[in-house]
Scaffold this motif. Structure first.
Motif, mmCIF file in Angstrom:
data_model
loop_
_atom_site.group_PDB
_atom_site.id
_atom_site.type_symbol
_atom_site.label_atom_id
_atom_site.label_comp_id
_atom_site.label_asym_id
_atom_site.label_seq_id
_atom_site.Cartn_x
_atom_site.Cartn_y
_atom_site.Cartn_z
ATOM 1 N N LEU A 4 41.499 49.075 37.897
ATOM 2 C CA LEU A 4 42.906 49.251 37.673
ATOM 3 C C LEU A 4 43.358 49.521 36.274
ATOM 4 C CD1 LEU A 4 45.558 47.756 38.469
ATOM 5 C CD2 LEU A 4 45.071 45.763 37.053
ATOM 6 N N VAL A 5 44.421 50.529 36.295
ATOM 7 C CA VAL A 5 44.788 51.057 34.921
ATOM 8 C C VAL A 5 46.183 50.507 35.078
ATOM 9 C CG1 VAL A 5 45.173 53.332 33.735
ATOM 10 C CG2 VAL A 5 43.163 53.042 35.025
ATOM 11 N N LEU A 6 46.787 50.056 34.013
ATOM 12 C CA LEU A 6 47.948 49.573 33.452
ATOM 13 C C LEU A 6 48.639 50.721 33.015
ATOM 14 C CD1 LEU A 6 47.363 45.971 31.982
ATOM 15 C CD2 LEU A 6 47.796 46.562 34.627
ATOM 16 N N SER A 7 49.912 51.023 33.705
ATOM 17 C CA SER A 7 50.942 52.001 32.937
ATOM 18 C C SER A 7 51.986 52.123 33.562
ATOM 19 C CB SER A 7 49.986 53.467 33.474
ATOM 20 O OG SER A 7 50.061 53.311 34.976
ATOM 21 N N PRO A 8 53.253 52.640 32.876
ATOM 22 C CA PRO A 8 54.473 52.498 33.442
ATOM 23 C C PRO A 8 54.416 53.311 34.869
ATOM 24 C CG PRO A 8 54.552 53.559 31.364
ATOM 25 C CD PRO A 8 52.832 53.580 31.771
ATOM 26 N N MET A 9 55.154 52.631 35.992
ATOM 27 C CA MET A 9 55.120 53.142 37.293
ATOM 28 C C MET A 9 56.561 52.892 37.667
ATOM 29 S SD MET A 9 52.150 54.122 38.027
ATOM 30 C CE MET A 9 52.267 54.521 39.823
ATOM 31 N N PRO A 10 57.048 53.901 38.696
ATOM 32 C CA PRO A 10 58.259 53.676 39.399
ATOM 33 C C PRO A 10 58.242 52.474 40.176
ATOM 34 C CG PRO A 10 57.707 55.507 39.978
ATOM 35 C CD PRO A 10 56.404 55.085 39.035
ATOM 36 N N VAL A 56 41.913 46.612 27.806
ATOM 37 C CA VAL A 56 42.270 47.805 27.318
ATOM 38 C C VAL A 56 43.797 47.930 26.613
ATOM 39 C CG1 VAL A 56 42.716 50.349 27.950
ATOM 40 C CG2 VAL A 56 40.352 48.932 28.519
ATOM 41 N N ALA A 57 44.922 47.571 27.574
ATOM 42 C CA ALA A 57 46.293 47.540 27.094
ATOM 43 C C ALA A 57 46.650 46.870 25.830
ATOM 44 C CB ALA A 57 47.207 47.340 28.276
ATOM 45 N N ALA A 58 46.104 45.309 25.950
ATOM 46 C CA ALA A 58 46.297 44.304 24.840
ATOM 47 C C ALA A 58 45.602 44.760 23.777
ATOM 48 C CB ALA A 58 45.924 43.165 25.338
ATOM 49 N N ALA A 69 48.649 36.625 20.370
ATOM 50 C CA ALA A 69 49.943 37.602 20.515
ATOM 51 C C ALA A 69 50.340 37.563 21.846
ATOM 52 C CB ALA A 69 49.499 38.962 19.904
ATOM 53 N N LEU A 70 49.513 37.832 22.963
ATOM 54 C CA LEU A 70 49.926 37.924 24.217
ATOM 55 C C LEU A 70 50.564 36.494 24.684
ATOM 56 C CD1 LEU A 70 50.016 39.480 26.884
ATOM 57 C CD2 LEU A 70 47.773 38.457 27.391
ATOM 58 N N ALA A 71 49.953 35.460 24.204
ATOM 59 C CA ALA A 71 50.464 34.195 24.519
ATOM 60 C C ALA A 71 52.099 33.885 23.932
ATOM 61 C CB ALA A 71 49.800 33.108 24.157
ATOM 62 N N LEU A 72 52.232 34.662 22.676
ATOM 63 C CA LEU A 72 53.421 34.097 22.066
ATOM 64 C C LEU A 72 54.558 35.301 22.770
ATOM 65 C CD1 LEU A 72 55.170 33.084 19.863
ATOM 66 C CD2 LEU A 72 54.647 35.150 18.584
ATOM 67 N N VAL A 73 54.146 36.516 22.892
ATOM 68 C CA VAL A 73 55.241 37.244 23.639
ATOM 69 C C VAL A 73 55.391 36.838 25.266
ATOM 70 C CG1 VAL A 73 54.780 39.006 22.090
ATOM 71 C CG2 VAL A 73 53.781 39.046 24.380
ATOM 72 N N THR A 74 54.546 36.262 25.962
ATOM 73 C CA THR A 74 54.690 35.922 27.172
ATOM 74 C C THR A 74 55.007 34.620 27.418
ATOM 75 O OG1 THR A 74 52.413 35.288 27.610
ATOM 76 C CG2 THR A 74 53.184 37.702 28.116
ATOM 77 N N GLY A 75 54.986 33.749 26.672
ATOM 78 C CA GLY A 75 55.630 32.204 26.459
ATOM 79 C C GLY A 75 54.272 31.479 27.505
ATOM 80 N N LEU A 76 53.255 31.923 27.475
ATOM 81 C CA LEU A 76 52.075 31.238 28.330
ATOM 82 C C LEU A 76 51.481 30.441 27.465
ATOM 83 C CD1 LEU A 76 50.813 34.101 30.749
ATOM 84 C CD2 LEU A 76 52.064 32.327 31.496
ATOM 85 N N ASN A 77 50.586 29.691 27.879
ATOM 86 C CA ASN A 77 49.805 28.581 27.231
ATOM 87 C C ASN A 77 48.751 29.628 26.732
ATOM 88 O OD1 ASN A 77 47.497 26.946 26.747
ATOM 89 N ND2 ASN A 77 48.912 25.525 27.431
ATOM 90 N N PRO A 78 48.257 29.448 25.407
ATOM 91 C CA PRO A 78 47.251 30.287 24.956
ATOM 92 C C PRO A 78 45.836 30.341 25.749
ATOM 93 C CG PRO A 78 48.220 29.321 23.004
ATOM 94 C CD PRO A 78 48.947 28.653 24.332
ATOM 95 N N ARG A 79 45.595 29.132 26.334
ATOM 96 C CA ARG A 79 44.470 29.186 27.070
ATOM 97 C C ARG A 79 44.524 30.022 28.220
ATOM 98 N NH1 ARG A 79 39.879 29.295 28.234
ATOM 99 N NH2 ARG A 79 38.969 28.037 29.823
ATOM 100 N N THR A 80 45.911 30.016 28.844
ATOM 101 C CA THR A 80 45.958 30.886 30.026
ATOM 102 C C THR A 80 45.862 32.410 29.688
ATOM 103 O OG1 THR A 80 47.649 29.448 30.860
ATOM 104 C CG2 THR A 80 47.655 31.655 31.998
ATOM 105 N N ILE A 95 53.659 40.399 33.497
ATOM 106 C CA ILE A 95 52.940 40.623 32.212
ATOM 107 C C ILE A 95 52.164 41.840 32.573
ATOM 108 C CG2 ILE A 95 51.048 39.514 30.876
ATOM 109 C CD1 ILE A 95 52.513 36.915 31.587
ATOM 110 N N LEU A 96 51.331 42.267 33.778
ATOM 111 C CA LEU A 96 50.726 43.407 33.580
ATOM 112 C C LEU A 96 51.581 44.672 33.395
ATOM 113 C CD1 LEU A 96 48.455 42.360 36.534
ATOM 114 C CD2 LEU A 96 47.861 41.892 34.311
ATOM 115 N N ARG A 97 52.596 44.704 34.096
ATOM 116 C CA ARG A 97 53.410 45.752 33.733
ATOM 117 C C ARG A 97 54.171 45.963 32.418
ATOM 118 N NH1 ARG A 97 59.731 45.993 36.136
ATOM 119 N NH2 ARG A 97 60.085 48.114 35.358
ATOM 120 N N ALA A 98 54.360 45.062 31.903
ATOM 121 C CA ALA A 98 54.912 45.038 30.437
ATOM 122 C C ALA A 98 53.640 45.734 29.459
ATOM 123 C CB ALA A 98 55.466 43.778 29.916
ATOM 124 N N LEU A 99 52.332 45.177 29.647
ATOM 125 C CA LEU A 99 51.519 45.652 28.888
ATOM 126 C C LEU A 99 51.233 46.919 29.197
ATOM 127 C CD1 LEU A 99 48.726 42.743 29.147
ATOM 128 C CD2 LEU A 99 49.874 43.646 26.938
#
Length: 183
Positions: A4-10, A56-58, A69-80, A95-99
């Motif tokens: 899997l490679v995260l990247s901007p997509m239509p 890779v993306a993060a 940082a990912l927890a803060l910007v996503t609002g997810l629990n840091p454990r998640t 979240i995958l899309r945004a990263l």
């Protein structure tokens, strides 16, 4: 093994979220099921691939210590957002899309810094958090509830820019000679 490679997509019009490519094919999630190249994959089947792609993306966006940082910007629990949890359960497709989008930009680390600043402002503004640290240290509280967050972000960005420019100018004016400078 899928890659899997995260990247901007239509984005598809069917409500799915396209997060990048899986084995070179567009990878679209509908809930916890990914579709790529005509095949379906449950998130738990490709969760290791998700972890590798997130790592890779993060790292590009937030640096090597990206979990908080990912927890803060996503609002997810840091454990998640811990690596072992992502490797077991994956992450929501938005979240995958945004990263992927943040990492693909020309300045991913600057984008990450701005995402963190926006998240700090939006978090305190949205929930009106005035307890704990925010009650003891109002400087960390963000704008008061009801203030225009976009205007606040603009003002803060301009203040930060002015401070950095001033520091650069002062450093240039008052630079001490380096050890290897000719005296």
């Amino acid at each position: 093994m899928p890659r899997l490679v995260l990247s901007p997509m239509p984005q598809p019009t069917d409500g799915g979220v396209c997060v990048g490519t899986l084995d070179g094919e567009p990878c679209t999630f509908h809930g916890r099921t990914a579709t790529a190249g005509g095949r379906e994959y449950e998130m738990k089947v490709i969760s290791v691939d998700i972890l590798e792609a997130v790592d890779v993306a993060a790292k590009a966006v937030f640096g090597p210590e990206w979990v908080q940082a990912l927890a803060l910007v996503t609002g997810l629990n840091p454990r998640t957002c811990q690596r072992d949890r992502i490797g077991r359960y994956g992450l929501p497709a938005p979240i995958l899309r945004a990263l992927g989008e943040a990492a693909a930009g020309p300045w991913p680390r600057v984008t990450g810094d701005m995402m963190l600043a926006c998240a700090r402002l939006l978090k305190t503004n949205a929930i009106g958090n005035r307890s704990g640290l925010h009650a003891r240290h109002p400087a960390f509280a963000g704008p008061p509830v009801g203030h225009d967050v976009d205007a606040t972000m603009h003002v803060i960005a301009q203040q930060a820019r002015a401070l950095v420019f001033r520091l650069v100018a002062e450093r240039s004016e008052h630079r001490a000679p380096a050890l290897d400078d000719d005296a």
